[in-house]
Design an enzyme around this catalytic site. Structure first.
Site, PDB file in Angstrom:
ATOM      1  N   HIS A  15       0.819  -1.205   0.000  1.00 56.15           N
ATOM      2  CA  HIS A  15       0.000   0.000   0.000  1.00 56.15           C
ATOM      3  C   HIS A  15       0.860   1.266   0.000  1.00 56.15           C
ATOM      4  O   HIS A  15       0.393   2.333  -0.383  1.00 56.15           O
ATOM      5  CB  HIS A  15      -0.904   0.020   1.239  1.00 56.15           C
TER       6      HIS A  15
ATOM      7  N   HIS B  71      26.034  16.288  -8.173  1.00 56.12           N
ATOM      8  CA  HIS B  71      25.382  15.492  -9.212  1.00 56.12           C
ATOM      9  C   HIS B  71      26.179  14.231  -9.515  1.00 56.12           C
ATOM     10  O   HIS B  71      25.613  13.230  -9.955  1.00 56.12           O
ATOM     11  CB  HIS B  71      25.174  16.329 -10.472  1.00 56.12           C
TER      12      HIS B  71
ATOM     13  N   HIS C 116      24.661 -12.176  11.031  1.00 56.83           N
ATOM     14  CA  HIS C 116      23.338 -11.585  10.863  1.00 56.83           C
ATOM     15  C   HIS C 116      22.943 -11.691   9.387  1.00 56.83           C
ATOM     16  O   HIS C 116      23.606 -12.360   8.592  1.00 56.83           O
ATOM     17  CB  HIS C 116      23.319 -10.139  11.373  1.00 56.83           C
TER      18      HIS C 116
END
Length: 476
Positions: free
Chosen positions: A9, A434, A166
């Site tokens: 959603h 940029h 992990h």
């Protein structure tokens, strides 16, 4: 190949899942597509069956597609999308009820490792097991792995990763071992796990200081053990024990981990010879500048076209802005006037005018605007190269490498072969330039402001770049 589609959603939630997923994935064994939110500025939360259909179609060049969803109406949108799809594509789609975040990560690792549809679905559905085990909850249907410990060859390793195995290092281990034709089991204190399964590895709860043992039997047992040893020695793709190995630090731009040889790239700037010109040469110098600016404008238009085709129209607008600055009549008139007034050559006049603009940007309070001075210098370098007829040399990369540079122009980033760039480290630069924005869009791990990276490294040296932490760890 099995590809994954995430239906959510929230576009922000889906982007977050994608960002986590990219940290896990190595190689191109799986594609991920998003269908999230609706095109309504005031009410962006929701799902759209057409978006879901288009996302599925975008990754339909595979044997199967697994779709994961967040809430109930997302399922309705996915089911509607199946009805809209070409039947041949729809037949290859499986809707999966696994939890969106954990399920997507587990499914991606399994799919990227070449797992079957059944394996991918099983990994997704079992993605909550590690959390349940850690919280002491009952895990329905859990079966202990029962592989004989006395069978095959083995290799042990004491884990030094600060946070143990992990998710990210576990994903690297699972993907690495997926390649071998061998029966494998990973053991810790008598507890066994399938090392090709992210969920199984999580259930082992391997912490720093734990000793793990890989047991391998089969045709490629030796190769599997050798790959395990090599990966373990590099701490499963993580930076460990910085005090034992030299490392450099900077500011992260695009966050990822990569390792490979270093390639130092020298900075190029056209050599300018200052000279006075006579009154009779003024028109000639003005014409030289006019021609050079037209060549530069042509270059920038081509860069915009390339960027739009390879990256996207928003990024192509960067070079559109360069064109606007270059084509400014007031700027050009100022340069032509300077040539006549000071009787200097075209190079001197043009450089002086653009340096004044760059200085104005550097003096601004806004950090984002200050970073625009690099765009001005990018334009200056290109136009000077045309004036001097000194072509800007391309960055030549013959093997996948971590690039080390003093600075990198935006126009240089878009010309890089993404497949050959493992990462970029700049001794200067800004995370808001940029250059940084383009690198991030291209998915290139990048760190700026890494002082000393040019003097403390050399071409061919092995290194590991942890762009998430802004660390370059150098091998001895």
């Amino acid at each position: 190949m099995i590809n994954i589609v995430v239906v959510s959603h929230s576009a922000l939630l889906a982007k977050g899942v994608e960002e986590l997923a990219r940290q896990m994935m190595r190689g191109d064994g799986c594609k991920l597509a998003l269908a999230a939110g609706v095109d309504d500025v005031e009410h962006p939360i929701g799902t759209d069956a057409i978006k879901v259909m288009e996302a599925i179609e975008s990754v339909s060049d595979c044997t199967a597609i697994v779709v994961l969803m967040d809430l109930g109406s997302a399922l309705l949108s996915a089911e509607t999308a199946l009805e809209l799809l070409d039947p041949e594509i729809a037949a290859r789609v499986t809707l999966c009820s696994a939890p969106l975040v954990e399920g997507t990560l587990a499914a991606l690792v399994a799919a990227n490792s070449g797992g079957s549809l059944e394996q991918v679905l099983a990994e997704a559905q079992g993605a909550l097991q590690a959390k349940q085990a850690q919280l002491g909850e009952m895990i329905p249907g859990q079966k202990p792995l029962n592989l004989p410990l006395k069978k095959g060859k083995s290799l042990s390793w004491k884990v030094q990763n600060p946070h143990g195995l992990h998710a990210r290092p576990a994903a690297r281990l699972a993907e690495t071992l997926a390649l071998f034709d061998a029966e494998l089991v990973l053991e810790k204190n008598g507890q066994c796990a399938n090392p090709r399964s992210l969920n199984q590895l999580a259930l082992l709860q391997v912490h720093r200081g734990d000793t793990i043992r890989l047991i391998a039997d089969g045709v490629q047992a030796d190769e599997a053990l050798a790959a395990f040893k090599a990966l373990a020695e590099h701490h499963f793709g993580e930076i460990v024990s910085e005090s034992q190995q030299p490392s450099l630090h900077g500011i992260p731009v695009e966050e990822s981990i990569s390792s490979g040889p270093i390639l130092q790239v020298a900075r190029f700037w056209p050599q300018i010879v200052e000279r006075r010109v006579g009154p009779d040469d003024v028109l000639n110098e003005q014409q030289r500048l006019r021609v050079a600016l037209q060549h530069t404008l042509n270059d920038l238009n081509k860069l915009a076209e390339r960027t739009g085709a390879l990256i996207g129209k928003p990024q192509a607008a960067i070079f559109g802005a360069h064109c606007m600055l270059l084509d400014d009549p007031d700027l050009q008139h100022a340069a032509y006037t300077r040539i006549a007034q000071y009787q200097c050559n075209a190079e001197q006049a043009w450089q002086k005018e653009l340096e004044l603009i760059a200085a104005d940007y550097r003096a601004m309070d806004d950090e984002y605007m200050r970073a625009r001075e690099l765009d001005v210098r990018d334009i200056l370098r290109r136009s000077l190269s045309h004036l001097q007829q000194q072509p800007i040399p391309p960055i030549l990369i013959t093997a996948p490498s971590i690039l080390i540079l003093e600075e990198l122009m935006p126009s240089e980033v878009v010309m890089l072969d993404r497949r050959m760039v493992l990462g970029i480290c700049l001794s200067g630069g800004s995370a808001l330039s940029h250059t940084a924005i383009l690198a991030k869009t291209m998915g290139i791990p990048m760190v700026v402001g890494m002082s000393g990276c040019m003097t403390k490294t050399h071409t061919g040296q092995k290194a590991m770049l942890d762009a998430a932490r802004g660390v370059l760890q150098l091998s001895h």
